[in-house]
Design an enzyme around this catalytic site. Structure first.
Site, mmCIF file in Angstrom:
data_model
loop_
_atom_site.group_PDB
_atom_site.id
_atom_site.type_symbol
_atom_site.label_atom_id
_atom_site.label_comp_id
_atom_site.label_asym_id
_atom_site.label_seq_id
_atom_site.Cartn_x
_atom_site.Cartn_y
_atom_site.Cartn_z
ATOM 1 C CB SER A 28 47.408 -2.712 -23.495
ATOM 2 O OG SER A 28 47.180 -1.481 -24.155
ATOM 3 C CG ASN A 115 50.194 9.663 -20.328
ATOM 4 O OD1 ASN A 115 50.205 8.605 -20.950
ATOM 5 N ND2 ASN A 115 51.299 10.341 -20.041
ATOM 6 C CB THR A 160 30.960 -19.804 18.690
ATOM 7 O OG1 THR A 160 30.855 -20.715 19.783
ATOM 8 C CG2 THR A 160 29.898 -18.725 18.844
ATOM 9 C CG HIS A 161 34.890 -22.026 18.889
ATOM 10 N ND1 HIS A 161 36.172 -21.549 18.993
ATOM 11 C CD2 HIS A 161 34.150 -21.287 19.750
ATOM 12 C CE1 HIS A 161 36.220 -20.583 19.898
ATOM 13 N NE2 HIS A 161 34.999 -20.396 20.376
ATOM 14 C CB SER A 282 30.725 -38.258 -8.304
ATOM 15 O OG SER A 282 31.730 -39.243 -8.484
ATOM 16 C CE LYS A 288 30.680 -36.922 -3.232
ATOM 17 N NZ LYS A 288 32.065 -36.475 -3.188
ATOM 18 C CD GLU A 295 32.984 -28.320 -3.865
ATOM 19 O OE1 GLU A 295 34.082 -28.863 -3.720
ATOM 20 O OE2 GLU A 295 32.020 -28.873 -4.422
ATOM 21 C CE1 TYR A 322 49.950 5.382 -18.188
ATOM 22 C CE2 TYR A 322 52.004 5.563 -19.421
ATOM 23 C CZ TYR A 322 50.825 4.888 -19.130
ATOM 24 O OH TYR A 322 50.545 3.708 -19.790
ATOM 25 C CD GLN A 327 49.827 -1.025 -22.005
ATOM 26 O OE1 GLN A 327 49.686 -0.006 -22.660
ATOM 27 N NE2 GLN A 327 50.626 -2.010 -22.384
ATOM 28 C CE LYS A 330 43.740 0.604 -19.517
ATOM 29 N NZ LYS A 330 45.207 0.482 -19.286
HETATM 30 N N1 ARG Z 1 47.768 1.828 -23.248
HETATM 31 C C1 ARG Z 1 48.267 2.804 -22.336
HETATM 32 C C2 ARG Z 1 47.782 2.456 -20.917
HETATM 33 O O1 ARG Z 1 46.870 1.714 -20.780
HETATM 34 C C3 ARG Z 1 47.812 4.168 -22.708
HETATM 35 C C4 ARG Z 1 48.684 5.258 -22.203
HETATM 36 C C5 ARG Z 1 49.992 5.248 -22.891
HETATM 37 N N2 ARG Z 1 50.785 6.370 -22.526
HETATM 38 C C6 ARG Z 1 52.078 6.476 -22.846
HETATM 39 N N3 ARG Z 1 52.690 7.533 -22.423
HETATM 40 N N4 ARG Z 1 52.706 5.564 -23.506
HETATM 41 O O2 ARG Z 1 48.317 2.899 -19.926
#
Ligand code: ARG
Length: 434
Positions: A28, A115, A160-161, A282, A288, A295, A322, A327, A330
């Site tokens: 990641s 975790n 409205t509308h 354009s 234009k 947009e 967990y 993961q 993010k």
């Molecule tokens: N890169 C992991 C995440 O974003 C970190 C946690 C990993 N934990 C594990 N038990 N493998 O979630």
């Protein structure tokens, strides 16, 4: 990103290195390197706590603190090459720390798991993102305020509308968006308040046997308190969902305003003239001037909604605590932040530099008998007609104006008296849009 190293962090019981595809799906770092500041700040607070509690020595702590500062410097300077073999930001930082300070680096992860570490980093990131977005909303709101004030008396049709309904002013129209922004900011700050509790100390899920001080780390990192449930601390991501919703909702509001700008910018409406800096031309039609920024603000709503649905779907049905699925939390969160920030800035720039065509708006407010409701209300208030009857009488007067091809305030009093003979010339007070 080099793939040279196999994982030194958890490889103890492993004889083979992961397959390349495993490494690809597992890593990641491409996304979570954005958490580096939070990761190092979190580790520094954790190390300080470990030393304060006598879990590691002062000397080791000193080496860790200085080493982490150096890692931060290197990342800041773009000198540290991240490796996919080290999966994520946490292990890339720790591995570099080990290269710098040796043995002592191995003591940093005492009483902690990735975790609770990642949950802590991510909460700090979302918290800062909320503060930042609230500020960007404030800037945009200040622009709206200026326009609301400036156009307080500029009459335009209210719709409205998308049919001309009653006359309003541009200031009154824009006030609606100011209110939306104010609620969006409130939602973002609500999210910030809920995100601000500290997972550290939960370790993998069950807590840790070391005599740690959770209140100390929570306080050091600016959290309101440690999270009471360790299982919840490592597995809750509702803060991310909430953030994604707040972003999607704000983006949706911007998209509605964007849609209006697009309509207003057509020559057929002609209410607004966007500055050249916020329009494009354009390549084939020389006449234009396109409202591309508006947009795109409208179009980016798709991303913001998609990110929310993505994360809600990731979390659905995950057993405690967990799971690696998490993961996936993010990328969408970072994207929604970047997207909404950009949309707010674009809307701000676009509106700040736009010119409104007040005479054109007034002229169009005069089309479509927009004062008919005011006429009906006058019949109720002055002649005490029941509203349903007033509505009927007004309908007949509108029909008459339509047949004559004139505006309501161009009708003669005698024409209106032919429909209801109690009407007086006081009626003209409410017939013009002004
Ligand atoms: N890169 C992991 C995440 O974003 C970190 C946690 C990993 N934990 C594990 N038990 N493998 O979630």
């Amino acid at each position: 990103m080099s793939n040279a190293k196999s994982n030194q962090m958890w490889g103890g019981r492993f004889e083979e290195k992961p397959s390349n595809i495993m490494e690809q799906i597992n890593a990641s770092i491409g996304v979570d390197q954005r958490l580096w500041r939070q990761d190092i700040t979190g580790s520094k607070a954790h190390a300080a706590m470990l030393a304060k509690q006598g879990i590691i020595t002062k000397e080791d702590e000193k080496a860790i603190q200085e080493g982490l500062d150096q890692v931060a410097q290197e990342i800041q300077n773009g000198e540290l090459e991240f490796t996919a073999a080290l999966e994520d930001i946490h292990m890339n930082v720790e591995s570099r720390l080990k290269e710098i300070i040796g043995e002592a680096a191995g003591r940093l992860h005492t009483g902690r798991s990735r975790n609770d570490q990642v949950a802590t980093d991510f909460r700090m990131w979302v918290r800062d993102a909320c503060t930042d977005l609230a500020g960007v909303i404030d800037t945009f709101t200040a622009t709206l305020d200026r326009l609301i004030e400036k156009h307080a008396d500029d009459v335009m049709p209210g719709f409205t509308h998308l049919q001309a309904a009653q006359p309003v002013t541009l200031g009154k129209h824009l006030l609606a968006y100011k209110e939306m922004m104010s609620r969006d900011k409130g939602r973002i700050l609500d999210c910030r308040a809920r995100v601000n509790e500290c997972p550290l100390g939960a370790a993998a899920l069950a807590g840790t046997p070391y005599p740690i001080d959770r209140k100390f780390t929570a306080k050091q990192l600016g959290f309101d308190r440690p999270m009471p449930s360790t299982l919840d601390a490592v597995s809750a991501r509702d803060f991310a969902n909430e953030f994604l919703f707040a972003c999607a909702q704000c983006g949706l509001h911007l998209s509605r305003l964007a849609e209006e700008i697009i309509i207003w910018a057509t020559p057929q409406f002609g209410y607004i003239n966007l500055s050249d800096a916020w329009s494009t031309g354009s390549s084939i039609m020389p006449q234009k001037k396109n409202p591309d920024a508006a947009e795109l603000v409208r179009g980016k709503t798709g991303r913001l909604n998609g990110n929310l649905v993505q994360m809600m779907t990731v979390m659905k049905g995950l057993p405690l605590a967990y799971n690696k699925d998490m993961q996936e939390d993010k990328e969408s969160t970072f994207d929604s932040f970047d997207t909404l920030r950009l949309c707010l800035e674009a809307m701000n720039g676009m509106l700040d530099s736009a010119k409104f065509n007040a005479p054109r708006m007034l002229e169009s407010a005069e089309l479509g008998f927009t004062t008919a409701t005011a006429l009906a209300d006058w019949l109720v208030m002055e002649l005490n007609l029941p509203f349903r009857e007033a509505h009927h009488v007004t309908g007949a007067i509108v029909k008459m104006a339509e047949d004559k091809g004139c505006k309501l305030d161009e009708l003669a009093l005698s024409d209106m008296q032919a429909v209801n003979n109690a009407i007086t010339d006081d009626i003209f007070r409410v017939l013009s849009v002004k």
